[in-house]
Write a protein that holds these residues in place. Structure first.
Motif, PDB file in Angstrom:
ATOM      1  N   PHE A   5     -52.620 -45.330  16.948  1.00  0.00           N
ATOM      2  CA  PHE A   5     -51.347 -44.897  17.525  1.00  0.00           C
ATOM      3  C   PHE A   5     -50.561 -46.087  18.041  1.00  0.00           C
ATOM      4  O   PHE A   5     -49.363 -46.216  17.782  1.00  0.00           O
ATOM      5  CB  PHE A   5     -51.611 -43.904  18.649  1.00  0.00           C
ATOM      6  CG  PHE A   5     -50.363 -43.460  19.360  1.00  0.00           C
ATOM      7  CD1 PHE A   5     -49.538 -42.504  18.793  1.00  0.00           C
ATOM      8  CD2 PHE A   5     -50.009 -44.020  20.572  1.00  0.00           C
ATOM      9  CE1 PHE A   5     -48.384 -42.103  19.429  1.00  0.00           C
ATOM     10  CE2 PHE A   5     -48.860 -43.621  21.210  1.00  0.00           C
ATOM     11  CZ  PHE A   5     -48.053 -42.655  20.639  1.00  0.00           C
ATOM     12  N   CYS A  41     -45.579 -38.877  15.081  1.00  0.00           N
ATOM     13  CA  CYS A  41     -46.550 -37.820  14.773  1.00  0.00           C
ATOM     14  C   CYS A  41     -45.860 -36.479  14.524  1.00  0.00           C
ATOM     15  O   CYS A  41     -46.191 -35.771  13.580  1.00  0.00           O
ATOM     16  CB  CYS A  41     -47.553 -37.659  15.906  1.00  0.00           C
ATOM     17  SG  CYS A  41     -48.630 -39.092  16.150  1.00  0.00           S
ATOM     18  N   HIS A  42     -44.913 -36.126  15.384  1.00  0.00           N
ATOM     19  CA  HIS A  42     -44.231 -34.829  15.296  1.00  0.00           C
ATOM     20  C   HIS A  42     -42.932 -34.990  14.511  1.00  0.00           C
ATOM     21  O   HIS A  42     -41.849 -34.700  15.012  1.00  0.00           O
ATOM     22  CB  HIS A  42     -43.929 -34.286  16.695  1.00  0.00           C
ATOM     23  CG  HIS A  42     -45.138 -34.119  17.550  1.00  0.00           C
ATOM     24  ND1 HIS A  42     -45.979 -33.034  17.454  1.00  0.00           N
ATOM     25  CD2 HIS A  42     -45.655 -34.921  18.528  1.00  0.00           C
ATOM     26  CE1 HIS A  42     -46.961 -33.163  18.332  1.00  0.00           C
ATOM     27  NE2 HIS A  42     -46.791 -34.295  18.993  1.00  0.00           N
ATOM     28  N   LYS A  47     -46.221 -32.424   6.995  1.00  0.00           N
ATOM     29  CA  LYS A  47     -47.304 -33.382   6.837  1.00  0.00           C
ATOM     30  C   LYS A  47     -47.934 -33.274   5.452  1.00  0.00           C
ATOM     31  O   LYS A  47     -48.137 -32.188   4.936  1.00  0.00           O
ATOM     32  CB  LYS A  47     -48.371 -33.161   7.910  1.00  0.00           C
ATOM     33  CG  LYS A  47     -47.846 -33.372   9.323  1.00  0.00           C
ATOM     34  CD  LYS A  47     -47.354 -34.785   9.522  1.00  0.00           C
ATOM     35  CE  LYS A  47     -46.785 -34.999  10.907  1.00  0.00           C
ATOM     36  NZ  LYS A  47     -46.302 -36.346  11.118  1.00  0.00           N
ATOM     37  N   TYR A  54     -51.019 -32.171  13.931  1.00  0.00           N
ATOM     38  CA  TYR A  54     -49.876 -32.336  14.826  1.00  0.00           C
ATOM     39  C   TYR A  54     -48.968 -31.121  14.702  1.00  0.00           C
ATOM     40  O   TYR A  54     -48.468 -30.828  13.622  1.00  0.00           O
ATOM     41  CB  TYR A  54     -49.094 -33.599  14.465  1.00  0.00           C
ATOM     42  CG  TYR A  54     -49.919 -34.850  14.528  1.00  0.00           C
ATOM     43  CD1 TYR A  54     -50.308 -35.370  15.754  1.00  0.00           C
ATOM     44  CD2 TYR A  54     -50.313 -35.504  13.359  1.00  0.00           C
ATOM     45  CE1 TYR A  54     -51.077 -36.521  15.822  1.00  0.00           C
ATOM     46  CE2 TYR A  54     -51.074 -36.659  13.418  1.00  0.00           C
ATOM     47  CZ  TYR A  54     -51.454 -37.166  14.649  1.00  0.00           C
ATOM     48  OH  TYR A  54     -52.209 -38.304  14.713  1.00  0.00           O
TER      49      TYR A  54
END
Length: 240
Positions: A5, A41-42, A47, A54
């Motif tokens: 991350f 991530c969001h 995805k 997520y």
């Protein structure tokens, strides 16, 4: 996970600088710019492979988003990257973030193509729309609204989420609330009454449904459920 991350954020920042030859760039002071770390991530796009864990946060009820942010910051939910991002943010700023994402209207991904046996469909629909009174399991629709798009201000919708994500969340509640918060809540109590077969059928059915409509008003909740989940809905601000 935490190292990955941090690297993602680092590469994003350095990438912007390198794209402009290292020259400082004047970035507009908007919420859209401030939350770019969130959309790593969001993101707006679906995805790849539909197997990411997520969740979609765009369009979720503001109260729900605010309280999830607050719970991550205050270690009532367990996910270190979120805790690190939010650790120095005030309630007022978290509310601004929640307002931004709740008002963000983005297209939903297409439903997952999941094969279900007729008995699985029947089981899922019974639990979602009628519950299981003999085990004190209310219908999913009783809390999350007739069209399963959530209830204002703090109950999230169940549609537009991947099967993998729904399965993981049900598993977290059923296994003692891992990553789901310290305090017990009504969703944890309900999930622990589900069998593996029931949890899997619910996740498959929800992930395969089309999305339409908006969250319902709070007054659609029965007095019984409002009382049963009052700590979760009102004090903690939404299901964990």
């Amino acid at each position: 996970m935490m190292r990955c991350f941090i690297l993602l954020v680092f590469f994003y920042i350095t990438g912007v600088a390198n794209a402009h030859g290292g020259t400082p760039v004047k970035v507009p002071d908007t919420m859209a710019e401030r939350v770019k770390a969130c959309i790593i991530c969001h993101g707006a796009e679906d995805k790849v492979g539909r197997d990411a864990y997520y969740p979609r946060i765009a369009g979720k009820p503001q109260g729900y988003l605010f309280n999830q942010l607050r719970d991550f910051r205050d270690a009532r939910r367990y996910y270190q990257p979120m805790a690190t991002l939010l650790e120095n943010m005030t309630d007022e700023y978290l509310l601004e973030i929640a307002q931004y994402f709740s008002a963000l209207q983005l297209p939903y991904p297409a439903p997952e193509q999941i094969h279900m046996q007729p008995e699985e469909i029947k089981l899922a629909e019974r639990l979602i729309y009628s519950g299981k009174p003999e085990k004190d399991i209310p219908a999913c629709s009783a809390c999350h609204g007739d069209i399963l798009m959530g209830v204002e201000p703090a109950i999230p919708g169940l549609l537009g989420l991947s099967r993998a994500y729904i399965t993981a969340q049900l598993g977290g509640w059923r296994n003692g609330g891992i990553m789901r918060g310290q305090a017990a809540n009504c969703m944890s109590e309900i999930a622990q009454q589900l069998t593996d077969e029931e949890a899997n059928a619910i996740a498959k059915w929800l992930a395969s449904q089309s999305v339409s409509g908006k969250p319902s008003p709070f007054n659609v909740l029965s007095s019984e459920l409002a009382h049963r989940c009052s700590q979760t809905i009102l004090e903690n601000g939404g299901e964990k």
